[in-house]
Scaffold this active site. Structure first.
Site, PDB file in Angstrom:
ATOM      1  N   PRO A  43      41.273  34.407  49.181  1.00 12.73           N
ATOM      2  CA  PRO A  43      40.455  35.517  48.655  1.00 12.73           C
ATOM      3  C   PRO A  43      40.545  35.734  47.151  1.00 12.73           C
ATOM      4  CG  PRO A  43      41.694  36.196  50.605  1.00 12.73           C
ATOM      5  CD  PRO A  43      42.254  34.870  50.169  1.00 12.73           C
ATOM      6  N   GLU A  44      39.673  36.618  46.700  1.00 10.99           N
ATOM      7  CA  GLU A  44      39.679  37.073  45.309  1.00 10.99           C
ATOM      8  C   GLU A  44      41.033  37.686  44.970  1.00 10.99           C
ATOM      9  OE1 GLU A  44      37.255  40.201  42.420  1.00 10.99           O
ATOM     10  OE2 GLU A  44      36.717  40.032  44.537  1.00 10.99           O
ATOM     11  N   ALA A  45      41.559  37.296  43.793  1.00  6.87           N
ATOM     12  CA  ALA A  45      42.803  37.872  43.262  1.00  6.87           C
ATOM     13  C   ALA A  45      43.974  37.748  44.237  1.00  6.87           C
ATOM     14  CB  ALA A  45      42.587  39.337  42.873  1.00  6.87           C
ATOM     15  N   TYR A  46      43.953  36.716  45.077  1.00  7.76           N
ATOM     16  CA  TYR A  46      45.025  36.536  46.059  1.00  7.76           C
ATOM     17  C   TYR A  46      46.387  36.396  45.380  1.00  7.76           C
ATOM     18  CZ  TYR A  46      47.674  34.304  49.860  1.00  7.76           C
ATOM     19  OH  TYR A  46      48.624  33.974  50.802  1.00  7.76           O
ATOM     20  N   ALA A 212      35.897  41.096  47.013  1.00  3.76           N
ATOM     21  CA  ALA A 212      36.647  42.288  47.398  1.00  3.76           C
ATOM     22  C   ALA A 212      35.727  43.262  48.124  1.00  3.76           C
ATOM     23  CB  ALA A 212      37.243  42.965  46.158  1.00  3.76           C
TER      24      ALA A 212
END
Length: 340
Positions: A43-46, A212
């Site tokens: 995912p985003e910004a994992y 997100a």
């Protein structure tokens, strides 16, 4: 002859430290490899974390001291890939940047870790992360065959800096004997028609869309991207409860509130806009410490890349279907498809 590969998205969540999150990424990637997965999207910004609910002590015309402490914590949690603040491009990819005396690599070792996991498992890893470069934080997506940098952006300008248009360049690779052109758009960048067109113009057949956003409007957008670009779309979101956020957000961890603040919605869409693998909700690869939840948090599908070419019989928004009156140019970005 069909051009088939197996793709997957991991509905994972950021853990309390970078070390734990990287260990989870490795475990999830190993499990995906055992299922025959060739590409795995996180995912985003994992890595580094997505600071949901945090306002960093800001209001119009005011900054509270505790917000600066929160930003310090977030800055410390970010990843250092050894790139420059402006992005060194090919010099970074090819390791031509200077290295400090007495060291054999730049950054904090995250780049080397991802490369090693990818090499050992044979899985092409794409992960969202927060990069610390100089005094800036940049939201980006690093993709790992030779860890090519796909994209940097910063939509929430309060804490993230803005990336260069040149990092929207698609990359090519070959997996399972199939040639792929891969590009990425971070979260709401996929709502921007011209940005989408810049990726379609590069003839992508794998469109990565970590997000997100778990609202009902996200899946229709992903179906639009697939149909519009005649591309496969991989999208994933974190699944997070409030009490799983960092303690510097949740008043030093004193809360026991376990409501979901992100329910997920990770899925895979095909080049005719069809949902190849349905969204999953309220489950994460990280729900169980023993790794038993990895399976339920993975969305896996075998896809045939020839479906992208079949779809262009009647729709090619960057080619035969576009009118000669329109020309898209992007400062600092070559829209020609990248070479194999």
């Amino acid at each position: 002859m069909p051009k088939k590969i197996t793709v997957a998205v991991a509905q994972a969540r950021t853990l309390s430290t970078l070390e734990l999150t990287l260990a989870s990424l490795k475990q999830t990637t190993q499990h995906a490899a055992s299922k025959g997965v060739h590409i795995l999207l996180f995912p985003e910004a994992y890595l580094g974390g997505y600071p949901r609910t945090c306002d960093f002590g800001t209001a119009v015309g005011a900054r509270a001291p505790h917000g600066r402490d929160q930003f310090l914590e977030y800055f410390r949690a970010a990843v250092d890939l050894g790139d420059t603040p402006a992005g060194a491009g090919d010099d970074w990819v090819e390791r031509k940047l200077p290295v400090a005396q007495g060291r054999d690599h730049r950054g904090d070792g995250t780049r080397e870790f991802l490369e090693r996991v990818s090499r050992e498992t044979g899985v092409f890893i794409a992960t969202g992360l927060i990069e610390r470069a100089g005094g800036e934080l940049v939201l980006l997506r690093a993709t790992n065959a030779d860890l090519e940098l796909l994209e940097k952006t910063g939509s929430e300008r309060l804490v993230w800096a803005q990336g260069s248009p040149s990092t929207l360049k698609a990359i090519t690779t070959e997996l399972n004997g199939v040639k792929l052109t891969i590009a990425a758009a971070i979260c709401w960048e996929s709502f921007m028609p011209l940005l989408r067109q810049s990726l379609y113009s590069q003839n992508v057949n794998i469109y990565l869309a970590p997000t997100a956003d778990g609202r009902d409007t996200w899946l229709p957008l992903m179906r639009t991207v697939g149909f519009e670009g005649r591309t496969f779309v991989l999208t994933c979101n974190q699944c997070v409860r409030y009490n799983e956020l960092p303690s510097w957000i949740t008043e030093q961890g004193k809360t026991t509130e376990d409501r979901y603040i992100s329910r997920g919605g990770s899925c895979i869409v095909g080049p005719m806009g069809e949902v190849v693998a349905e969204p999953i909700w309220e489950v994460s690869t990280d729900d169980a410490a023993d790794g038993s939840s990895i399976e339920s948090g993975l969305v896996i599908s075998e896809i045939d890349l020839e479906d992208c070419e079949r779809g262009r019989l009647d729709m090619d928004v960057a080619g035969s279907y576009s009118r000669d009156a329109f020309r898209l140019t992007v400062d600092g970005l070559d829209l020609d498809p990248p070479p194999f």
